[in-house]
Write a protein that holds these residues in place. Structure first.
Motif, PDB file in Angstrom:
ATOM      1  N   MET A   1      38.057  30.931  23.778  1.00 33.85           N
ATOM      2  CA  MET A   1      38.234  32.097  24.592  1.00 33.85           C
ATOM      3  C   MET A   1      39.255  33.035  24.073  1.00 33.85           C
ATOM      4  SD  MET A   1      38.693  32.289  28.863  1.00 33.85           S
ATOM      5  CE  MET A   1      37.682  31.016  29.029  1.00 33.85           C
ATOM      6  N   SER A   2      39.185  34.373  24.189  1.00 33.33           N
ATOM      7  CA  SER A   2      39.982  35.306  23.543  1.00 33.33           C
ATOM      8  C   SER A   2      41.110  35.336  24.812  1.00 33.33           C
ATOM      9  CB  SER A   2      39.641  36.470  23.379  1.00 33.33           C
ATOM     10  OG  SER A   2      38.900  37.206  24.481  1.00 33.33           O
ATOM     11  N   ILE A   3      42.176  35.745  24.459  1.00 32.36           N
ATOM     12  CA  ILE A   3      43.573  36.304  25.045  1.00 32.36           C
ATOM     13  C   ILE A   3      42.954  37.354  26.246  1.00 32.36           C
ATOM     14  CG2 ILE A   3      45.845  37.365  24.990  1.00 32.36           C
ATOM     15  CD1 ILE A   3      45.695  34.451  23.793  1.00 32.36           C
ATOM     16  N   ILE A   4      42.330  38.184  25.903  1.00 32.67           N
ATOM     17  CA  ILE A   4      41.816  39.232  26.504  1.00 32.67           C
ATOM     18  C   ILE A   4      41.094  38.347  27.876  1.00 32.67           C
ATOM     19  CG2 ILE A   4      40.681  41.559  27.165  1.00 32.67           C
ATOM     20  CD1 ILE A   4      43.081  41.802  25.519  1.00 32.67           C
ATOM     21  N   ALA A   5      40.016  37.645  27.573  1.00 34.41           N
ATOM     22  CA  ALA A   5      39.136  37.084  28.577  1.00 34.41           C
ATOM     23  C   ALA A   5      40.185  36.288  29.378  1.00 34.41           C
ATOM     24  CB  ALA A   5      38.301  36.330  27.826  1.00 34.41           C
ATOM     25  N   THR A   6      41.048  35.411  28.663  1.00 35.74           N
ATOM     26  CA  THR A   6      42.057  34.628  29.586  1.00 35.74           C
ATOM     27  C   THR A   6      42.877  35.340  30.518  1.00 35.74           C
ATOM     28  OG1 THR A   6      42.115  33.064  27.778  1.00 35.74           O
ATOM     29  CG2 THR A   6      43.889  33.006  29.326  1.00 35.74           C
ATOM     30  N   LEU A   7      43.431  36.665  30.151  1.00 33.77           N
ATOM     31  CA  LEU A   7      44.089  37.483  30.937  1.00 33.77           C
ATOM     32  C   LEU A   7      43.200  37.879  32.175  1.00 33.77           C
ATOM     33  CD1 LEU A   7      46.309  39.358  28.499  1.00 33.77           C
ATOM     34  CD2 LEU A   7      47.136  37.422  30.031  1.00 33.77           C
ATOM     35  N   ILE A   8      41.994  38.461  31.913  1.00 31.56           N
ATOM     36  CA  ILE A   8      41.218  38.816  32.993  1.00 31.56           C
ATOM     37  C   ILE A   8      40.676  37.799  33.825  1.00 31.56           C
ATOM     38  CG2 ILE A   8      38.715  39.822  33.308  1.00 31.56           C
ATOM     39  CD1 ILE A   8      39.212  41.310  30.775  1.00 31.56           C
ATOM     40  N   ILE A   9      40.333  36.715  33.528  1.00 32.63           N
ATOM     41  CA  ILE A   9      39.963  35.513  34.344  1.00 32.63           C
ATOM     42  C   ILE A   9      41.412  34.901  35.101  1.00 32.63           C
ATOM     43  CG2 ILE A   9      39.209  33.042  34.312  1.00 32.63           C
ATOM     44  CD1 ILE A   9      37.592  33.559  31.976  1.00 32.63           C
ATOM     45  N   GLY A  10      42.288  35.105  34.555  1.00 33.44           N
ATOM     46  CA  GLY A  10      43.515  34.664  35.177  1.00 33.44           C
ATOM     47  C   GLY A  10      43.929  35.982  36.111  1.00 33.44           C
ATOM     48  N   ALA A  11      43.909  37.078  36.023  1.00 29.92           N
ATOM     49  CA  ALA A  11      43.716  37.801  37.106  1.00 29.92           C
ATOM     50  C   ALA A  11      42.994  37.934  38.290  1.00 29.92           C
ATOM     51  CB  ALA A  11      43.690  39.465  36.360  1.00 29.92           C
ATOM     52  N   ILE A  12      41.853  37.822  37.785  1.00 28.69           N
ATOM     53  CA  ILE A  12      40.676  37.707  38.941  1.00 28.69           C
ATOM     54  C   ILE A  12      41.072  36.227  39.691  1.00 28.69           C
ATOM     55  CG2 ILE A  12      38.425  37.001  39.342  1.00 28.69           C
ATOM     56  CD1 ILE A  12      37.628  38.772  37.017  1.00 28.69           C
ATOM     57  N   ALA A  13      41.333  35.123  39.152  1.00 27.32           N
ATOM     58  CA  ALA A  13      41.679  33.777  39.931  1.00 27.32           C
ATOM     59  C   ALA A  13      42.804  34.014  40.534  1.00 27.32           C
ATOM     60  CB  ALA A  13      41.827  32.843  38.919  1.00 27.32           C
ATOM     61  N   GLY A  14      43.907  34.654  40.124  1.00 24.76           N
ATOM     62  CA  GLY A  14      45.138  34.967  40.810  1.00 24.76           C
ATOM     63  C   GLY A  14      44.893  35.745  42.105  1.00 24.76           C
ATOM     64  N   TRP A  15      44.247  36.702  41.769  1.00 26.71           N
ATOM     65  CA  TRP A  15      43.914  37.889  43.154  1.00 26.71           C
ATOM     66  C   TRP A  15      42.858  36.952  43.985  1.00 26.71           C
ATOM     67  CZ3 TRP A  15      38.664  39.299  44.458  1.00 26.71           C
ATOM     68  CH2 TRP A  15      38.772  40.180  45.356  1.00 26.71           C
ATOM     69  N   LEU A  16      42.002  36.135  43.691  1.00 30.34           N
ATOM     70  CA  LEU A  16      41.234  35.590  44.507  1.00 30.34           C
ATOM     71  C   LEU A  16      41.899  34.289  45.309  1.00 30.34           C
ATOM     72  CD1 LEU A  16      38.324  35.040  45.799  1.00 30.34           C
ATOM     73  CD2 LEU A  16      37.924  33.568  43.783  1.00 30.34           C
ATOM     74  N   GLY A  17      42.812  33.761  44.726  1.00 35.11           N
ATOM     75  CA  GLY A  17      43.669  32.922  45.394  1.00 35.11           C
ATOM     76  C   GLY A  17      44.787  33.485  46.169  1.00 35.11           C
ATOM     77  N   GLY A  18      45.249  34.843  45.946  1.00 37.55           N
ATOM     78  CA  GLY A  18      45.952  35.352  46.767  1.00 37.55           C
ATOM     79  C   GLY A  18      45.295  35.950  48.144  1.00 37.55           C
ATOM     80  N   VAL A  19      43.999  36.327  47.944  1.00 39.00           N
ATOM     81  CA  VAL A  19      43.230  36.887  48.984  1.00 39.00           C
ATOM     82  C   VAL A  19      42.983  35.864  49.981  1.00 39.00           C
ATOM     83  CG1 VAL A  19      41.069  37.670  49.654  1.00 39.00           C
ATOM     84  CG2 VAL A  19      42.255  38.898  47.875  1.00 39.00           C
ATOM     85  N   ILE A  20      42.753  34.522  49.311  1.00 45.20           N
ATOM     86  CA  ILE A  20      42.325  33.414  50.076  1.00 45.20           C
ATOM     87  C   ILE A  20      43.428  32.692  50.863  1.00 45.20           C
ATOM     88  CG2 ILE A  20      41.470  31.041  50.212  1.00 45.20           C
ATOM     89  CD1 ILE A  20      39.638  31.903  47.895  1.00 45.20           C
ATOM     90  N   TYR A  21      44.833  32.530  50.239  1.00 49.46           N
ATOM     91  CA  TYR A  21      45.915  32.096  50.747  1.00 49.46           C
ATOM     92  C   TYR A  21      46.593  32.967  51.612  1.00 49.46           C
ATOM     93  CZ  TYR A  21      50.198  29.583  51.329  1.00 49.46           C
ATOM     94  OH  TYR A  21      51.079  28.921  52.030  1.00 49.46           O
ATOM     95  N   LYS A  22      46.458  34.172  51.375  1.00 49.87           N
ATOM     96  CA  LYS A  22      47.049  35.332  52.312  1.00 49.87           C
ATOM     97  C   LYS A  22      48.443  35.408  52.350  1.00 49.87           C
ATOM     98  CE  LYS A  22      43.469  36.984  54.459  1.00 49.87           C
ATOM     99  NZ  LYS A  22      42.931  38.382  53.962  1.00 49.87           N
ATOM    100  N   GLY A  23      49.175  34.860  51.310  1.00 46.83           N
ATOM    101  CA  GLY A  23      50.538  34.871  50.973  1.00 46.83           C
ATOM    102  C   GLY A  23      51.107  36.044  50.595  1.00 46.83           C
TER     103      GLY A  23
END
Length: 82
Positions: A1-23
């Motif tokens: 997986m490329s670095i760009i794809a890793t950053l995009i997936i990381g950003a989406i996963a982090g955003w989704l985790g933040g939305v679900i956790y409401k921290g």
């Protein structure tokens, strides 16, 4: 997986985790970092501890990262809670 794809997936996963956790919001860079670290934590937690897999595709990677991000956000809020 490329670095760009890793950053995009990381950003989406982090955003989704933040939305679900409401921290507290960590911003885009914080979401990327939490998402990338959360992916590692999520894979370790799901594969090693619970012996389950959410798949190897894009959706599975995002969901696994989001689960790990929720765990990391919980620990951050637990440690920094005043």
């Amino acid at each position: 997986m490329s670095i760009i794809a890793t950053l995009i997936i990381g950003a989406i996963a982090g955003w989704l985790g933040g939305v679900i956790y409401k921290g507290s919001g960590l911003g885009l860079l914080g979401n990327i970092i939490v998402g990338i670290l959360g992916s590692g934590v999520g894979y370790w937690l799901l594969a090693s501890v619970f012996h389950i897999s959410l798949g190897e595709g894009l959706i599975g990677s995002i969901l696994t990262g989001a689960i790990g991000a929720i765990v990391i956000l919980f620990l951050i809020n637990l440690i920094s809670k005043k």
